[in-house]
Design an enzyme around this catalytic site. Structure first.
Site, PDB file in Angstrom:
ATOM      1  N   HIS A 206       9.790   4.112  -2.113  1.00 47.58           N
ATOM      2  CA  HIS A 206       8.523   4.838  -1.977  1.00 47.58           C
ATOM      3  C   HIS A 206       7.398   3.979  -1.403  1.00 47.58           C
ATOM      4  O   HIS A 206       6.293   4.467  -1.202  1.00 47.58           O
ATOM      5  CB  HIS A 206       8.074   5.369  -3.341  1.00 47.58           C
ATOM      6  CG  HIS A 206       7.643   4.269  -4.268  1.00 47.58           C
ATOM      7  ND1 HIS A 206       8.538   3.471  -4.929  1.00 47.58           N
ATOM      8  CD2 HIS A 206       6.424   3.811  -4.609  1.00 47.58           C
ATOM      9  CE1 HIS A 206       7.891   2.576  -5.638  1.00 47.58           C
ATOM     10  NE2 HIS A 206       6.597   2.759  -5.458  1.00 47.58           N
TER      11      HIS A 206
HETATM   12  C1  UD1 Z   1       2.004   4.354  -7.259  1.00 43.90           C
HETATM   13  C2  UD1 Z   1       1.623   2.877  -7.335  1.00 43.90           C
HETATM   14  C3  UD1 Z   1       2.857   2.027  -7.077  1.00 43.90           C
HETATM   15  C4  UD1 Z   1       3.995   2.422  -7.968  1.00 43.90           C
HETATM   16  C5  UD1 Z   1       4.274   3.904  -7.802  1.00 43.90           C
HETATM   17  C6  UD1 Z   1       5.398   4.345  -8.705  1.00 43.90           C
HETATM   18  C7  UD1 Z   1      -0.639   2.292  -6.557  1.00 43.90           C
HETATM   19  C8  UD1 Z   1      -1.404   1.650  -5.482  1.00 43.90           C
HETATM   20  N1  UD1 Z   1       0.654   2.522  -6.312  1.00 43.90           N
HETATM   21  O1  UD1 Z   1       2.405   4.613  -5.912  1.00 43.90           O
HETATM   22  O2  UD1 Z   1       2.529   0.680  -7.336  1.00 43.90           O
HETATM   23  O3  UD1 Z   1       5.148   1.673  -7.631  1.00 43.90           O
HETATM   24  O4  UD1 Z   1       3.073   4.618  -8.135  1.00 43.90           O
HETATM   25  O5  UD1 Z   1       5.711   5.667  -8.555  1.00 43.90           O
HETATM   26  O6  UD1 Z   1      -1.192   2.553  -7.604  1.00 43.90           O
HETATM   27  N2  UD1 Z   1       2.291  12.318  -5.514  1.00 43.90           N
HETATM   28  C9  UD1 Z   1       2.727  13.540  -5.979  1.00 43.90           C
HETATM   29  N3  UD1 Z   1       2.776  13.705  -7.327  1.00 43.90           N
HETATM   30  C10 UD1 Z   1       2.410  12.750  -8.212  1.00 43.90           C
HETATM   31  C11 UD1 Z   1       1.970  11.528  -7.706  1.00 43.90           C
HETATM   32  C12 UD1 Z   1       1.919  11.311  -6.354  1.00 43.90           C
HETATM   33  O7  UD1 Z   1       3.062  14.420  -5.225  1.00 43.90           O
HETATM   34  O8  UD1 Z   1       2.499  12.976  -9.437  1.00 43.90           O
HETATM   35  C13 UD1 Z   1       2.276  12.073  -4.040  1.00 43.90           C
HETATM   36  C14 UD1 Z   1       0.976  12.500  -3.384  1.00 43.90           C
HETATM   37  O9  UD1 Z   1       1.278  12.964  -2.114  1.00 43.90           O
HETATM   38  C15 UD1 Z   1       0.207  11.198  -3.287  1.00 43.90           C
HETATM   39  C16 UD1 Z   1       1.331  10.205  -3.035  1.00 43.90           C
HETATM   40  O10 UD1 Z   1       2.442  10.708  -3.766  1.00 43.90           O
HETATM   41  O11 UD1 Z   1      -0.757  11.219  -2.297  1.00 43.90           O
HETATM   42  C17 UD1 Z   1       1.027   8.806  -3.453  1.00 43.90           C
HETATM   43  O12 UD1 Z   1       0.641   8.740  -4.813  1.00 43.90           O
HETATM   44  P1  UD1 Z   1      -0.190   7.479  -5.387  1.00 43.90           P
HETATM   45  O13 UD1 Z   1      -0.438   7.641  -6.830  1.00 43.90           O
HETATM   46  O14 UD1 Z   1      -1.347   7.198  -4.499  1.00 43.90           O
HETATM   47  O15 UD1 Z   1       0.789   6.242  -5.145  1.00 43.90           O
HETATM   48  P2  UD1 Z   1       2.360   6.088  -5.315  1.00 43.90           P
HETATM   49  O16 UD1 Z   1       2.983   6.007  -3.975  1.00 43.90           O
HETATM   50  O17 UD1 Z   1       2.923   7.058  -6.295  1.00 43.90           O
END
Ligand code: UD1
Length: 369
Positions: A206
């Site tokens: 991811h």
């Molecule tokens: C976050 C952490 C990363 C961790 C990962 C584990 C940061 C900078 N990154 O990354 O260190 O390894 O979590 O999973 O804090 N989204 C959903 N549903 C959710 C959450 C996210 O659809 O419940 C999608 C959305 O499109 C969102 C994208 O994932 O924009 C990224 O989510 P975000 O929380 O920004 O970072 P992660 O890539 O999940």
């Protein structure tokens, strides 16, 4: 002593669960509240873990959701400031390296509240990783730095951190793994999926560096597809990776059938199911941080598709190899792991299931009032 414990994203939950358990053993000394920032909000990325880990429902959910880094961080800070002003904690505890970790640390410190960081001192030295920025900002501000290994100690000392702020307690994520291993063994997911022990690999991916660029992502998927001809790969897919694969039109690399073969994708899994799959896997392919540590303890070979790791102990004594994201290197590493005759590995010191107890005992001794 009044403590606010912070969780935000999936990898925080298994780190905080044993800390809450350990605090619950001392109700007369510790009053604690659990704040969920809502960084992860999908049922499968959040609530499923609370259920699997037997964690109490958060006392407060900030429901910040997704956004750019600045938006997400700022939203958490604005909302968490109000909570700190209302609840007046003596201490805030943050874990890991996600945006929620950094946002809550800055907020609490600016209000003069002490902050403890669990899993402090990890460094990838890669400033393109948002997590590295989060780690640096968090550690420089925190009053207490609970660390997992000697590398973290060396990193913090090299940055000039006073020795008395650094406390070596081991790894709370491994507390959770050891607690749930027997339960995960009992599951019969393998037979449900028609798999045999050591007859498949698991995959997580991811990181923006792997999934946000079409060429890189396609090269990795191509390599994984080659590997999956000999060994089917189970891929519980992160929402952001699913989104990018669809956007780039790369879905044809994946198998979405009900029968496990090729790169077989499934929804993000709960903690116990995924532990069950990892402990029985021949190989784990990942770009995650925590999985490098879990595979070291489980004794399963781990191929990390990144150029660096903030967890070098998993390569020094564990089962992890860092291969970057070139297709050729990923395939070569998988072949080497498949033809290897088992691996020598040692479990790092104090990764023994008692790390959270050490943290709480230390806090009671040094902070109680
Ligand atoms: C976050 C952490 C990363 C961790 C990962 C584990 C940061 C900078 N990154 O990354 O260190 O390894 O979590 O999973 O804090 N989204 C959903 N549903 C959710 C959450 C996210 O659809 O419940 C999608 C959305 O499109 C969102 C994208 O994932 O924009 C990224 O989510 P975000 O929380 O920004 O970072 P992660 O890539 O999940």
């Amino acid at each position: 002593m009044k403590i606010i414990n912070i969780v935000g994203a999936r990898p925080n939950f298994m780190k905080m669960a044993p800390i809450i358990d350990a605090m619950n053993q001392h109700p007369e000394q510790i009053e604690h509240l659990l704040v969920h920032t809502g960084q992860h909000y999908d049922e499968k990325m959040s609530k499923a873990f609370f259920n699997d880990l037997g964690m109490p429902k958060p006392d407060i959910d900030l429901e910040v959701g997704s956004g750019s880094h600045a938006e997400q961080t700022a939203k958490i800070m604005v909302l968490f400031e109000k909570i700190c002003l209302r609840e007046k904690p003596d201490l805030v505890i943050v874990v890991g390296d996600v945006n929620s970790t950094m946002a809550c640390t800055i907020t609490a410190k600016k209000l003069g509240i002490k902050v403890a960081h669990v899993e402090a001192g990890l460094r990838s030295r890669d400033m393109e990783m948002p997590e590295e920025i989060n780690r640096l900002c968090t550690d420089v501000l925190c009053d207490y730095l609970f660390i997992t290994d000697h590398f973290a100690d060396e990193n913090l000392r090299a940055e000039g951190v006073a020795a008395e702020k650094i406390i070596f307690v081991g790894n709370v994520m491994i507390d959770t793994l050891l607690k749930h291993k027997a339960m995960a063994t009992q599951l019969n997911l393998l037979s449900k999926l028609g798999l045999r022990k050591k007859g498949y690999a698991t995959l997580t991916m991811h990181r923006p560096s792997n999934v946000d660029d079409k060429e890189t992502l396609e090269e990795i998927l191509g390599a994984l597809k080659t590997i999956s001809k000999d060994l089917p790969i189970i891929f519980p897919i992160h929402p952001r990776t699913r989104k990018m694969i669809e956007q780039f039109g790369l879905s044809h690399y994946l198998n979405m059938d009900t029968v496990v073969s090729g790169i077989w994708i499934t929804e993000p899994m709960g903690y116990l199911d995924f532990l069950h799959l990892n402990m029985n896997a021949k190989l784990v392919l990942t770009d995650s941080g925590g999985l490098q540590e879990e595979t070291t303890v489980l004794g399963v070979p781990c191929i990390t598709m990144r150029h660096n790791t903030e967890r070098p102990i998993t390569c020094e004594v564990g089962t992890n190899v860092i291969v970057g994201n070139s297709g050729q290197k990923i395939i070569a590493a998988a072949q080497a792991a498949l033809s290897g005759n088992g691996i020598e590995r040692r479990i790092p010191d104090k990764w023994d299931g008692h790390s959270a107890i050490r943290i709480v005992d230390w806090l009671i001794k040094h902070e109680s009032k």
